[in-house]
Design an enzyme around this catalytic site. Structure first.
Site: not given
Ligand code: CMC
Length: 447
Positions: A272, A311, A367
């Site tokens: 986050h 996201h 971010d």
């Molecule tokens: N790098 C590589 N792969 C990713 C990433 C990433 N940053 N984000 C998602 N994926 C992949 C993930 O491995 C999954 O692949 P598969 O379907 O093959 O298993 C797919 O994309 C869907 O990911 P998810 O984890 O189910 O998606 P989510 O909606 O639960 O997660 C997130 C959202 C923001 C936690 C995630 O994209 C992430 O960890 N990003 C990196 C951390 C980050 O930049 N966070 C800041 C978010 S914006 C500020 C805020 O509002 O907090």
């Protein structure tokens, strides 16, 4: 004549019983409590919705922030984020979020006066700060000291009193930059700086952070404006992790300081508000542009994530990231270009052409570039989530105020699907089967 008008309801058939149910649809949603009537027998508890991570569950009705993740739209109270970033100030945007309308000149002046006159903290707060270890993370300090504010303002417990709520809102928006700057100066061993009323909200924060022996700190106007815009961009983001934490904690009827401390704790996590810090660590670890393809390969093989990308809601370019990218260039013109910026640009270029990221709709989020700007402005890495928190406070407070006034809200209390043991009887310790312990692996701490 048969009624052919479309009905706002969902008809579901339970194939276990063959029974059909009509479930009303309101504003594009069904009430999951309506599923409880679907039972296989009178003793059955009834059907539940299962939604870990709340992918498809609305927890509230809100009039504050509109977000369309597929189209990359973000609006506060109907105003596009792009217009607010260009034309508004952080304090005016805070007013908008909390009161629902843009202020006229007089109201903005009173609001600004009220916030500015709430920037001082009780002198005991210095003792609190001094109690933290010299190397304590400023975000940990912020969580602790915001929570501690509740002990100074017992009147904040009167959450159903509108005047009291307004006062706590002014206090919180006023004092957060003071606590944030104190947490930094504590970690550096610098004396704390008192608020300076001659400066803007953001200029005063910069002064409390960076003022040394000069009589009057003069913020760099370009950097002050850039930080003010960054605060606007972070000011609200509807039901994200920290806002949901704040609403859940606030639903118990606790004071807003405790609820905001909970929001702040949620924001601390690397998925986050901690992601901006993680982006810089990632760029430093990659080291140079030549290493980017190997890094991308490792991400695709599941060895970590591309921080600052992806996201839960945006499946398109995060509109905040677009604005931040522009600001980054303005800031770097003033401070000199960081080599990390070139790496970030190249990383973005490669990722946006790579099917792994394209097919998963992973774009830069807020971010990805914000950390680079903070770093260029001279903030240490561990202050990044704190900066996010300063920006988010008005949004948290707008959401808290809305929550407290919403007659439909109840204490947050989700259900679970229990997968544990059935009932079993307690056996005295002498009668329990002996568990064999591998002597070599015996580790009392792990028992
Ligand atoms: N790098 C590589 N792969 C990713 C990433 C990433 N940053 N984000 C998602 N994926 C992949 C993930 O491995 C999954 O692949 P598969 O379907 O093959 O298993 C797919 O994309 C869907 O990911 P998810 O984890 O189910 O998606 P989510 O909606 O639960 O997660 C997130 C959202 C923001 C936690 C995630 O994209 C992430 O960890 N990003 C990196 C951390 C980050 O930049 N966070 C800041 C978010 S914006 C500020 C805020 O509002 O907090």
């Amino acid at each position: 004549m048969a009624d052919t008008s479309p009905r706002n309801s969902l008809t579901v058939t339970d194939n276990r019983t063959g029974l059909s149910y009509d479930i009303p649809i309101e504003q594009g949603a069904i009430r999951t409590l309506d599923l409880r009537q679907i039972k296989v027998s009178p003793e059955d508890f009834g059907l539940l919705g299962y939604d870990p991570g709340y992918f498809n569950t609305a927890s509230c009705k809100s009039s504050i922030t509109f977000l369309d993740g597929d189209k990359g739209i973000l609006r506060y109270r109907g105003y596009p984020i792009e217009q607010l970033a260009e034309k508004s100030t952080f304090l005016e945007t805070a007013y908008l979020l909390i009161k629902g309308v843009l202020p006229d000149k007089e109201r903005l002046a009173v609001w600004t006066y009220n916030i500015r006159h709430n920037t001082l903290t009780h002198a005991n707060m210095i003792k609190f700060m001094d109690g933290f270890r010299y190397d304590a993370h400023p975000m940990g300090i912020l969580v602790g000291t915001i929570g501690a504010l509740s002990t100074f303002y017992a009147d904040a417990k009167d959450i159903n009193n509108e005047e009291s709520r307004k006062l706590q809102v002014r206090r919180l928006i006023g004092k957060i930059p003071t606590l944030a700057a104190m947490s930094y100066r504590h970690s550096m061993g610098y004396p704390y700086v008192l608020p300076d009323d001659d400066l803007s909200y953001t200029g005063n924060f910069l002064s409390m952070m960076f003022k040394m022996t000069e009589m009057h700190y003069k913020p760099n106007l370009i950097l002050e404006h850039a930080l003010d815009v960054l605060f606007i961009l972070h000011a609200d983001h509807e039901q994200n992790c920290s806002t949901s934490a704040l609403r859940a904690v606030g639903s118990s009827g606790v004071d807003p300081y405790s609820a905001v401390a909970a929001g702040c704790a949620a924001l601390y996590g690397p998925l986050h508000g901690g992601a901006n810090e993680a982006v810089i660590h990632m760029l430093k670890k990659i080291g140079s542009i030549e290493n980017i393809p190997a890094f991308i390969k490792s991400v695709k093989e599941g060895e970590g994530r591309l921080m600052g990308f992806g996201h839960r809601v945006y499946k398109n370019y995060d509109p905040r990231a677009k604005i931040i990218k522009k600001i980054a260039f303005q800031v770097f013109e003033e401070t000199g270009r960081s080599p990390l910026l070139d790496m970030a640009l190249e990383l973005e270029r490669i990722a946006l052409e790579d099917d792994f990221f394209v097919s998963r709709k992973l774009y830069p989020n807020v971010d990805f570039y914000s950390g680079l700007i903070y770093q260029a402005m001279g903030f240490p890495l561990d202050m990044f989530p704190v900066l996010f928190a300063i920006g988010r406070v008005p949004g948290w407070l707008a959401q808290w105020t809305e929550h407290v006034q919403d007659p439909e809200q109840k204490i947050a209390r989700p259900r679970q699907i229990y997968l544990g043991e059935e009932q079993r009887d307690y056996t005295p310790i002498e009668q329990r089967p002996k568990n064999r312990i591998d002597e070599k692996k015996f580790d009392i701490c792990r028992l």
